[in-house]
Design an enzyme around this catalytic site. Structure first.
Site, PDB file in Angstrom:
ATOM      1  N   HIS A 176       0.776  -1.134   0.201  1.00 24.59           N
ATOM      2  CA  HIS A 176      -0.183   0.232   0.094  1.00 24.59           C
ATOM      3  C   HIS A 176       1.012   1.396   0.482  1.00 24.59           C
ATOM      4  O   HIS A 176       1.324   1.187   0.544  1.00 24.59           O
ATOM      5  CB  HIS A 176      -0.710  -0.308   1.315  1.00 24.59           C
ATOM      6  CG  HIS A 176      -1.796   1.041   1.124  1.00 24.59           C
ATOM      7  ND1 HIS A 176      -1.838   1.964   3.142  1.00 24.59           N
ATOM      8  CD2 HIS A 176      -2.393   2.270   0.736  1.00 24.59           C
ATOM      9  CE1 HIS A 176      -2.297   3.233   2.400  1.00 24.59           C
ATOM     10  NE2 HIS A 176      -2.737   3.302   0.614  1.00 24.59           N
ATOM     11  N   SER A 177       0.256   2.452  -0.531  1.00 25.02           N
ATOM     12  CA  SER A 177       0.959   3.594  -1.271  1.00 25.02           C
ATOM     13  C   SER A 177       2.927   3.256  -1.004  1.00 25.02           C
ATOM     14  O   SER A 177       3.289   2.620  -1.904  1.00 25.02           O
ATOM     15  CB  SER A 177       0.966   4.299   0.633  1.00 25.02           C
ATOM     16  OG  SER A 177       1.091   5.521   0.212  1.00 25.02           O
ATOM     17  N   MET A 178       3.766   3.989  -0.495  1.00 24.21           N
ATOM     18  CA  MET A 178       4.769   3.877  -0.627  1.00 24.21           C
ATOM     19  C   MET A 178       5.876   1.912  -0.392  1.00 24.21           C
ATOM     20  O   MET A 178       6.415   2.139  -1.026  1.00 24.21           O
ATOM     21  CB  MET A 178       5.759   4.845   0.143  1.00 24.21           C
ATOM     22  CG  MET A 178       5.905   5.841   0.044  1.00 24.21           C
ATOM     23  SD  MET A 178       6.431   6.590  -0.978  1.00 24.21           S
ATOM     24  CE  MET A 178       8.209   6.408  -1.157  1.00 24.21           C
ATOM     25  N   THR A 194       0.356   3.708  -5.425  1.00 21.57           N
ATOM     26  CA  THR A 194       1.542   3.624  -4.614  1.00 21.57           C
ATOM     27  C   THR A 194       1.838   4.761  -6.040  1.00 21.57           C
ATOM     28  O   THR A 194       2.035   4.072  -6.587  1.00 21.57           O
ATOM     29  CB  THR A 194       1.898   2.545  -5.182  1.00 21.57           C
ATOM     30  OG1 THR A 194       1.744   1.322  -4.075  1.00 21.57           O
ATOM     31  CG2 THR A 194       3.413   2.473  -4.958  1.00 21.57           C
TER      32      THR A 194
END
Length: 873
Positions: free
Chosen positions: A172-174, A201
């Protein structure tokens, strides 16, 4: 861009009676509410901490590895005798390892449905909720820890019959970027991961490039994936973006780099995912039930029955992901679907000879087969289109030829969870087919409507020119659809840059998976905002289409206008991260203006209005960007070792045009003005409070450099070197703030005819501007300070520290400036130079700081350094 569609019907057909609340999306217009359903745990979630090797635990004391479980399943796994398929979840910026619970819980329920013939073990990494989107110094450390975790996870299965040789990763995300960075490690074996799914991301670039470690990390990862694209074919990658509801990471950043797009990489927007059709915000993407269900179904379809692990066949993996995330055919995934099938059941056979057919069903206990002969329609029509609405039970769409039935379900478009299904066939693609058969199952207690029609493509396709960007909504394009057909394609001409609302309306963007669906009541006036996540590639000539799944009893009028608010909204969405550059640039211009008129220094607001003019900085940048289009200028530029102008990079990504910079500059001017007003008012308020508590004393004129001041410089320099640079910056900022408050209190209480007062007031105005400028430097360095404070129990020294050297220089400069006055600078030989330098520094800041915010303090530091020299020379 706004498309208004007025639908007037003679017979009312409520296709969807769901009412959508709306929420205002800044300048961008109106968005529907969050359509995602919440995922719930049926049993209490538990997180079993996995013991790491001592060397790993010592090297990464802040990080941990957990195994997710619930109820009896969690109890069974406490001895770590695992037999499932390992999946590793990586949280993102300030994310929690507990965010894995939605994936883990639904996967557990799915495993129960198949009696645990197959099941997944979901692991999650605790990154101590680090702010890696703002501080990039720990990204490499996180990547190496994930590598160690993968090796630990695989060791847990080594004695099992169906031991895995790889781990699937959901980031998730970074966390998704960290997963991609695994491939850049020298000792990492690519075969350790064969499936990577990322959620919201930012793959292309950081949202806020606050330090060089962050930008360098992105450069290394994306360069590796572009240069080594052929070596990554065994890794299947899916990137899911949140859509327009995600304010933190715009979806354009979540698309995998274009040069790395090959047959094993896929990028989609959540609003285009079948069975979901919902935009998600940055956090809800990890618990959105519709998306989680699609992900878990894909996981189970990826299982190889022989190895009981995720299949090693890259083509099958891509087929499964396309099935669930691109074009769901409203049936279970089949790796090798049967070409022929038999129609069974004592259903009535009915032949339909007309070109248009509708059939309404309510509480019908008898099934039927409807047969459409194709021979009589081939000369007059090019396509056949069928749809149903409010169908709860599944039906089959079959093509009949030469006595056999061919199941062609792959043409289904599955909309809104069994509410709406459509299929369209181009007759020329199937020259040997003789009949089409629709199987209608019994509908006891159910109500739905079916409709089919044969049509000629040209008669249902119209082109609508997009109004110009500078029309500001005053002009519009309009078409009237009078036909009683079921489907229309409205092609939007010249809608190809980053800048639509019928019964069911679908905005189809052919060059990326970012379609959006709108459902409206009939009759109604629907309004749809048409915005792009990524611009059209230069080698793509296709046109976006507004596909209208219409009601045959309605008349449709489509009106297209340019919305100024939505244009501004797109600019904010794409370039909000550059606001600090424009704000600081305006303050720096004001600071230069105050230096040039030092004998009668005006207050901050007046100087800002006088000096912060866009024509002073923008034309030069535009000229440089234009000249960089010529090889000779580019060669000269590179020979001088100058970095590439950020505007040129954004222009190459089709996310920039000159007017954008002007608008951002005006935004920066407004924010700088009102923030300056608020800052000055706050200082006066605090000085009043200070006055009530402490009796003011007369300010003593002190030397610029004293032993006490030298001790202060050395002490803060040591603090910066041994602990955290931003901590030293914060300390000197607070000292400066205290000094300004003291000066402000003195100027309030001193006699009005005092000569000292006039000098103090002039100096105070300059100090307030410097403090205002320095406030933004503190804010830009704040993430590394927060990271250092959170990890203080593990390490006293921040390593790496993005502002250590800058902090030491700033400490020395501000220690001197806080005791300086305008009288010392007026007679300086360097004053003219110091007053003129802020202008070229502002130009350089806008040229090289938009995509590299960490460069902003360097420009400010140089300007303040000249001010210090003016105190001595």
């Amino acid at each position: 861009m706004v498309i208004r569609i007025w639908c007037q019907c003679y017979i009312l057909h409520n296709i969807c009676n769901k009412r959508y609340k709306t929420l205002f999306d800044g300048f961008s217009g109106v968005l529907s509410e969050n359509r995602c359903s919440m995922t719930y745990m049926y049993e209490y979630p538990e997180y079993l901490k996995i013991k790491l090797p001592k060397k790993t635990a010592r090297r990464y004391p802040a990080y941990e590895l957990y195994l997710y479980g619930e109820g009896s399943y969690a109890e069974e796994n406490k001895n770590l005798l695992l037999t499932g398929i390992p999946v590793l979840f990586l949280p993102g910026n300030a994310g929690s390892y507990k965010q894995v619970r939605s994936l883990g819980s639904i996967a557990l329920r799915k495993a129960e449905d198949v009696d645990f013939k197959y099941h997944f073990n979901f692991f999650s990494v605790n990154f101590n909720e680090e702010l890696v989107a703002l501080y990039g110094g720990s990204l490499q450390r996180q990547t190496k820890f994930v590598h160690e975790c993968i090796k630990v996870i695989l060791k847990l299965y080594r004695d099992q019959e169906f031991a895995p040789s790889s781990v699937a990763i959901v980031g998730h995300s970074m966390g998704g970027l960290v997963a991609r960075a695994l491939l850049t490690l020298k000792n990492f074996k690519p075969e350790l991961i064969n499936l990577l799914i990322t959620q919201a991301t930012p793959h292309i670039a950081p949202v806020m490039p606050l330090d060089r470690y962050l930008t360098d990390f992105y450069t290394a990862v994306n360069s590796h994936w572009i240069l080594k694209a052929q070596d990554l074919r065994n890794l299947t990658t899916l990137s899911v973006a949140g859509g327009f509801r995600d304010y933190q990471v715009r979806s354009g950043l979540a698309f995998l780099p274009r040069l790395s797009q090959h047959d094993s990489a896929l990028s989609v927007v959540s609003s285009a995912v079948p069975k979901a059709w919902a935009s998600t915000d940055h956090l809800s993407i990890v618990w959105c039930k519709e998306l989680i269900l699609a992900t878990i179904r894909a996981f189970f379809d990826l299982i190889d029955e022989n190895t009981r692990q995720i299949t090693e066949d890259p083509k099958k993996r891509m087929s499964v992901l396309n099935h669930h995330f691109v074009r769901h055919p409203a049936k279970m995934f089949e790796e090798n679907p049967e070409a022929f099938t038999n129609l069974t059941g004592a259903f009535m056979w009915i032949t339909v000879k007309g070109s248009k057919w509708t059939y309404s069903v309510y509480n019908d206990s008898d099934g039927k087969y409807f047969v459409f002969p194709l021979a009589s329609h081939r000369k007059s029509y090019s396509h056949v289109y069928c749809e149903n609405s409010m169908l709860v039970r599944k039906y089959f769409f079959n093509v009949w030829t030469k006595g056999y039935v061919y199941n062609d379900s792959s043409f289904f478009l599955f909309l809104f969870s069994f509410l709406f299904k459509v299929v369209m066939l181009k007759l020329l693609d199937y020259p040997s087919l003789s009949h089409i058969v629709i199987q209608v199952p019994p509908a006891v207690g159910n109500k739905y409507t079916l409709g089919c029609e044969f049509f000629k493509e040209d008669s249902r396709t119209v082109q609508l020119p997009v109004t110009h960007l500078f029309s500001f909504g005053l002009s519009s394009s309009k078409i009237l659809l009078n036909s009683s057909g079921l489907l229309y394609n409205v092609q939007l001409q010249h809608f190809n840059q980053v800048r639509i609302k019928p019964s069911v309306y679908r905005l189809h963007i052919p060059w990326s998976y970012e379609d959006s669906i709108t459902v409206a009541k009939v009759p109604s006036l629907a309004e749809v905002s048409a915005k792009l996540h990524i611009a059209q590639p230069h080698n793509d000539s296709s046109l976006p289409e507004l596909i209208i799944y219409s009601s045959p009893d309605c008349q449709y009028e489509v009106i297209l206008k340019t919305s100024l608010l939505q244009v501004l909204g797109q600019i904010v969405r794409f370039h909000a991260g550059a606001f600090p550059v424009y704000i600081v640039s305006n303050i720096l211009l004001t600071y230069g203006g105050q230096l040039s008129t030092l004998r009668s220094t005006g207050n901050f607001s007046l100087e800002l209005v006088r000096t912060a003019k866009p024509y002073k900085v923008e034309p030069l940048i535009s000229i440089v960007v234009f000249l960089q289009g010529f090889n000779w200028f580019r060669e000269i530029w590179e020979s001088l070792s100058l970095p590439e102008v950020d505007a040129a990079v954004l222009s190459s990504q089709d996310a920039w045009f000159p007017l954008v910079s002007l608008i951002l500059f005006l935004f920066g001017t407004g924010i700088a003005y009102w923030s300056g007003v608020f800052f000055s008012a706050s200082l006066r308020l605090f000085s009043s409070l200070w006055l009530t508590l402490i009796r003011p004393t007369e300010l003593q004129k002190d030397k610029l450099i004293t032993p006490r001041r030298l001790c202060g410089m050395i002490s803060l320099a040591l603090v910066s070197w041994t602990t955290c640079g931003s901590f030293a910056v914060l300390i000197i900022y607070l000292q400066y703030l205290f000094k300004v408050l003291k000066c402000l209190t003195f100027s309030t209480q001193s006699p009005s005819n005092s000569k000292t007062l006039a000098e103090a007031v002039n100096s105070l105005k300059m100090h307030i501007t410097i403090l205002n400028l320095f406030t933004w430097i503190v804010l830009l360095n704040l993430p590394s300070l927060i990271y250092w404070l959170k990890n203080l129990r593990y390490n006293v020294r921040l390593d790496p520290d993005p502002c250590r050297s800058t902090a030491i220089i700033l400490v020395c400069i501000l220690e001197i400036l806080m005791s300086s006055s305008t009288s010392e600078v007026k007679s300086s030989k360097l004053l003219k130079i110091a007053a003129k330098v802020p202008l070229p520094l502002s130009v350089a800041m806008l040229a090289f700081g938009r995509m590299h915010l960490y460069r902003v303090p360097h420009f400010v530091t140089f300007s303040l350094l000249l001010h210090v020299l003016c105190c001595f020379v």
